[in-house]
Design a protein around this motif. Structure first.
Motif, PDB file in Angstrom:
ATOM      1  N   UNK A  20     -46.201 -19.069  49.472  1.00 11.91           N
ATOM      2  CA  UNK A  20     -45.531 -18.577  48.417  1.00 11.91           C
ATOM      3  C   UNK A  20     -46.327 -18.118  47.200  1.00 11.91           C
ATOM      4  N   UNK A  21     -46.109 -17.211  46.639  1.00  8.15           N
ATOM      5  CA  UNK A  21     -46.803 -16.596  45.473  1.00  8.15           C
ATOM      6  C   UNK A  21     -45.880 -16.340  44.275  1.00  8.15           C
ATOM      7  N   UNK A  22     -46.031 -16.469  43.173  1.00 14.50           N
ATOM      8  CA  UNK A  22     -45.062 -16.205  42.040  1.00 14.50           C
ATOM      9  C   UNK A  22     -45.448 -14.659  41.481  1.00 14.50           C
ATOM     10  N   UNK A  23     -44.301 -13.933  41.875  1.00 14.49           N
ATOM     11  CA  UNK A  23     -44.429 -12.538  41.199  1.00 14.49           C
ATOM     12  C   UNK A  23     -45.360 -11.790  41.790  1.00 14.49           C
ATOM     13  N   UNK A  24     -45.673 -11.983  43.220  1.00  7.75           N
ATOM     14  CA  UNK A  24     -46.819 -11.097  43.759  1.00  7.75           C
ATOM     15  C   UNK A  24     -47.954 -11.524  43.388  1.00  7.75           C
ATOM     16  N   UNK A  25     -48.428 -12.492  42.960  1.00 10.93           N
ATOM     17  CA  UNK A  25     -49.826 -12.923  42.380  1.00 10.93           C
ATOM     18  C   UNK A  25     -50.480 -13.583  43.565  1.00 10.93           C
ATOM     19  N   UNK A  26     -51.365 -14.383  43.022  1.00 15.74           N
ATOM     20  CA  UNK A  26     -52.084 -15.235  44.163  1.00 15.74           C
ATOM     21  C   UNK A  26     -51.365 -16.194  44.819  1.00 15.74           C
ATOM     22  N   UNK A  27     -51.566 -16.563  46.008  1.00 13.97           N
ATOM     23  CA  UNK A  27     -50.693 -17.559  46.730  1.00 13.97           C
ATOM     24  C   UNK A  27     -50.849 -18.668  46.121  1.00 13.97           C
ATOM     25  N   UNK A  28     -49.799 -19.507  45.833  1.00 13.56           N
ATOM     26  CA  UNK A  28     -49.650 -20.967  45.245  1.00 13.56           C
ATOM     27  C   UNK A  28     -50.031 -21.885  46.507  1.00 13.56           C
ATOM     28  N   UNK A  29     -49.107 -21.490  47.633  1.00  9.03           N
ATOM     29  CA  UNK A  29     -48.966 -22.200  48.679  1.00  9.03           C
ATOM     30  C   UNK A  29     -49.243 -21.206  49.969  1.00  9.03           C
ATOM     31  N   UNK A  50     -50.510 -28.130  41.781  1.00 11.72           N
ATOM     32  CA  UNK A  50     -51.044 -27.948  43.139  1.00 11.72           C
ATOM     33  C   UNK A  50     -49.729 -27.140  43.934  1.00 11.72           C
ATOM     34  N   UNK A  51     -48.603 -27.382  43.443  1.00 14.71           N
ATOM     35  CA  UNK A  51     -47.452 -26.681  44.064  1.00 14.71           C
ATOM     36  C   UNK A  51     -46.474 -27.671  44.711  1.00 14.71           C
ATOM     37  N   UNK A  52     -46.602 -28.993  44.118  1.00 13.09           N
ATOM     38  CA  UNK A  52     -45.522 -29.767  44.770  1.00 13.09           C
ATOM     39  C   UNK A  52     -44.197 -29.371  44.489  1.00 13.09           C
ATOM     40  N   UNK A  53     -43.823 -29.083  43.144  1.00 11.57           N
ATOM     41  CA  UNK A  53     -42.587 -28.848  42.880  1.00 11.57           C
ATOM     42  C   UNK A  53     -42.212 -27.628  43.619  1.00 11.57           C
ATOM     43  N   UNK A  54     -43.105 -26.584  43.685  1.00 11.04           N
ATOM     44  CA  UNK A  54     -42.630 -25.522  44.234  1.00 11.04           C
ATOM     45  C   UNK A  54     -42.391 -25.608  45.755  1.00 11.04           C
ATOM     46  N   UNK A  55     -42.954 -26.513  46.496  1.00 15.32           N
ATOM     47  CA  UNK A  55     -42.764 -26.719  47.964  1.00 15.32           C
ATOM     48  C   UNK A  55     -41.274 -27.287  47.970  1.00 15.32           C
ATOM     49  N   UNK A  56     -41.007 -28.396  47.162  1.00 13.44           N
ATOM     50  CA  UNK A  56     -39.687 -28.655  47.193  1.00 13.44           C
ATOM     51  C   UNK A  56     -38.516 -27.665  46.847  1.00 13.44           C
ATOM     52  N   UNK A  60     -35.246 -26.678  49.202  1.00 11.37           N
ATOM     53  CA  UNK A  60     -33.827 -26.693  48.809  1.00 11.37           C
ATOM     54  C   UNK A  60     -33.294 -25.301  48.516  1.00 11.37           C
ATOM     55  N   UNK A  61     -34.104 -24.171  48.943  1.00 13.92           N
ATOM     56  CA  UNK A  61     -33.770 -22.850  48.880  1.00 13.92           C
ATOM     57  C   UNK A  61     -33.528 -22.473  47.554  1.00 13.92           C
ATOM     58  N   UNK A  62     -34.130 -22.914  46.354  1.00 17.94           N
ATOM     59  CA  UNK A  62     -34.316 -22.418  45.110  1.00 17.94           C
ATOM     60  C   UNK A  62     -35.191 -21.359  44.905  1.00 17.94           C
ATOM     61  N   UNK A  63     -36.183 -21.421  45.889  1.00 16.64           N
ATOM     62  CA  UNK A  63     -37.222 -20.385  46.011  1.00 16.64           C
ATOM     63  C   UNK A  63     -37.273 -19.785  47.609  1.00 16.64           C
ATOM     64  N   UNK A  64     -37.544 -18.588  47.574  1.00 18.71           N
ATOM     65  CA  UNK A  64     -37.764 -18.005  48.923  1.00 18.71           C
ATOM     66  C   UNK A  64     -39.095 -17.996  49.387  1.00 18.71           C
ATOM     67  N   UNK A  65     -39.469 -18.319  50.406  1.00 21.51           N
ATOM     68  CA  UNK A  65     -40.981 -18.122  50.928  1.00 21.51           C
ATOM     69  C   UNK A  65     -41.256 -16.748  50.870  1.00 21.51           C
ATOM     70  N   UNK A  66     -42.510 -16.323  50.111  1.00 24.57           N
ATOM     71  CA  UNK A  66     -43.134 -15.055  50.334  1.00 24.57           C
ATOM     72  C   UNK A  66     -43.685 -14.636  51.635  1.00 24.57           C
ATOM     73  N   UNK A  67     -43.967 -15.633  52.498  1.00 23.24           N
ATOM     74  CA  UNK A  67     -44.572 -15.479  53.944  1.00 23.24           C
ATOM     75  C   UNK A  67     -44.121 -16.634  54.653  1.00 23.24           C
ATOM     76  N   UNK A  68     -44.119 -16.427  56.140  1.00 22.44           N
ATOM     77  CA  UNK A  68     -43.702 -17.503  56.997  1.00 22.44           C
ATOM     78  C   UNK A  68     -42.351 -17.838  56.754  1.00 22.44           C
ATOM     79  N   UNK A  69     -41.726 -18.710  57.262  1.00 22.80           N
ATOM     80  CA  UNK A  69     -40.402 -19.048  57.443  1.00 22.80           C
ATOM     81  C   UNK A  69     -40.000 -20.450  56.727  1.00 22.80           C
TER      82      UNK A  69
END
Lengths: 234, 298
Positions: A20-29, A50-56, A60-69
């Protein structure tokens, strides 16, 4: 680096090479692969940012992965429509660090909110639930009137009122004292013993150590954008 | 599917109405905007209906009535009038024809010269009013025959001055409909602005509702119901005020073009359509705004 894989065909949440990366930037995860088995208890740790909240949020599908599934209860979150996302959230209770209450509603109404949006009756379960988290006498109070610990317990009650399969808690003890942290932890352990899958994101190592004697936990750490097993050193 | 969505959007839902807090100034703005626009819509509708009626009447009169003007020395007027009436009697398509009496001509001139005009001292032509039958008459043929048999008689079929008036009335009717359309669009725009303000003010509420599993129809429904109801109430008040204002306008029976603004008979029921239309506009505008806002959230 070791990727975590829970060998269970019935994983409630599954990440496959997720990034996952925010707005096409460097991947956070990056390259995260994980299967969360039903009934398991996970801690997710790592430094702030580190990205704990992002991973959560991916879970729960508040964010959509930018890579993988990301697969939630067997459904690929990339192809879920908005109603499917809403439905899957009735199976995943989330406890936010800032609780996310509606300040114009009483604590009782806030806790009952998931029932109300489903059009389900608010019955005596609400009183039992508030008694379970020790807030029976505060049910008519409004969120700003509650202490940090009371708010966290109310948020936990709201997260479980629909009896979800999974409970995700994001820094649930971040703003409360040690005694109250222990109380919240105890509630989460009780839920896990009832068969609920629990994942707690925290940077509080003491909380994790306190949990170890009470429940079988799997400890994950986000380090260098990747997910690692961190059980041994804790 | 659509019926279910409409039911979720419109049917009272205490839970939905409870969780979304009151939307403050946007409520008053919506009611006022809907009321003001409905008031204007009544006048635009009245303008459209009245000018349409006027155009139809003028057109009917244009098609059914012609006048023959007889200009002759005083001692020949009577003879030429009789000659004209005789020609008309033999002309196909003429339903009736009669020479206007001096009193009738005096009444026609009264608005310009006053009631006591001494007609006998003025060199006025004699007028013959001709009513055409359903099949109409051959104006060109009649003109030729009058020129040959009654040189002082001139056929005036009114088209030269009345046709532009009919066109103007039709244009006014079209303007009335365009005004109604613009009023509808403006109402939608104002309610969209108000709904967007309400949605922005409740962004956190909407986010929390999504997080606890609320579907879009539940969230949007709370806003749609409120704005639809406000649109309906505002439009009903504005329409009532507009109808009262139309009733209080000077009576068209004694006046001319502008004082004829209003409704006739069952036409008075047409403004009743404005409040439900206002509610429909509010429903559509709010629903679009709500779903657009929600689409920005996962």
């Amino acid at each position: 680096m070791r990727r975590i894989r829970v060998k269970d065909e019935q994983a409630v949440i599954e990440l496959r090479d997720t990034s996952y990366s925010y707005r096409g930037g460097e991947p956070l995860l990056q390259g995260m692969t994980l299967q969360v088995a039903p009934g398991s208890f996970h801690f997710l740790t790592g430094p702030s940012g580190a990205g704990k909240s992002t991973l959560l949020k991916l879970m729960y599908a508040e964010l959509q992965a930018t890579g993988g599934a990301v697969t939630l209860f067997g459904q690929d979150s990339r192809v879920m429509d908005r109603n499917a996302v809403a439905d899957v959230r009735t199976r995943i209770g989330v406890v936010h660090q800032d609780c996310q209450f509606l300040d114009h509603l009483s604590i009782a109404d806030n806790v009952a909110l998931p029932l109300m949006v489903q059009g389900k009756p608010v019955g005596s379960d609400l009183h039992d639930l508030l008694a379970w988290v020790g807030l029976s006498d505060r049910m008519h109070a409004f969120p700003p009137e509650l202490s940090g610990g009371e708010r966290q317990r109310a948020a936990l009650a709201r997260a479980v009122i629909l009896s979800p399969d999974v409970i995700l808690a994001d820094e649930p003890t971040g703003n409360i004292d040690w005694d109250m942290s222990q109380r919240v932890l105890q509630l989460l352990v009780e839920l896990n013993k009832m068969g609920k899958t629990v994942m707690v994101a925290t940077h509080d190592i003491a909380l994790i150590r306190a949990a170890k004697p009470q429940v079988s936990t799997r400890i994950l750490r986000i380090s260098n954008k990747r997910l690692q097993s961190a059980g041994a050193e804790l | 599917m659509i019926a279910d969505t409409l039911r979720l959007m419109i049917a009272p839902n205490k839970a939905s109405d409870t969780v979304v807090p009151p939307t403050g100034f946007t409520a008053r703005l919506t009611v006022f905007a809907a009321g003001a626009m409905a008031f204007l819509a009544v006048f635009a509708l009245a303008l459209s209906v009245s000018t349409g009626r006027l155009a139809d009447r003028w057109e009917a009169e244009l098609n059914s009535s012609v006048t023959i003007r007889i200009s002759a020395p005083a001692d020949q007027v009577e003879a030429q009038t009789l000659a004209v009436l005789k020609v008309l009697d033999q002309t196909a398509g003429v339903a009736s024809a009669r020479a206007l009496e001096p009193d009738e001509q005096r009444a026609l001139l009264a608005p310009w010269f006053g009631p006591d005009v001494p007609l006998e001292e003025l060199p006025l032509p004699r007028l013959v009013d001709v009513v055409q039958g359903p099949q109409g008459l051959d104006a060109a043929g009649l003109r030729l025959r009058l020129a040959a048999e009654v040189p002082g008689a001139v056929l005036d079929d009114h088209s030269r001055w009345r046709a532009p008036l009919v066109d103007a009335a039709r244009a006014l009717r079209m303007l009335g409909w365009i005004a109604l359309g613009l009023i509808g669009i403006t109402t939608a725009a104002m309610i969209t602005l108000a709904a967007n303000a309400a949605l922005a003010a409740n962004a956190q509420v909407i986010r929390v509702l999504r997080l606890v599993g609320a579907r879009d129809t539940f969230i949007a429904g709370a806003f749609v119901r409120r704005f639809t109801l406000r649109g309906l109430i505002g439009a009903a008040a504005g329409t009532t005020a507009g109808i009262v204002a139309i009733i209080l306008l000077p009576n068209g029976a004694e006046g001319g073009f502008l004082t004829g603004l209003g409704f006739e008979g069952l036409g008075w029921l047409s403004p009743v359509l404005i409040p439900p239309l206002g509610a429909i506009v509010a429903f559509a505008a709010t629903r679009a705004a709500a779903l657009r806002t929600l689409s920005g959230l996962r």
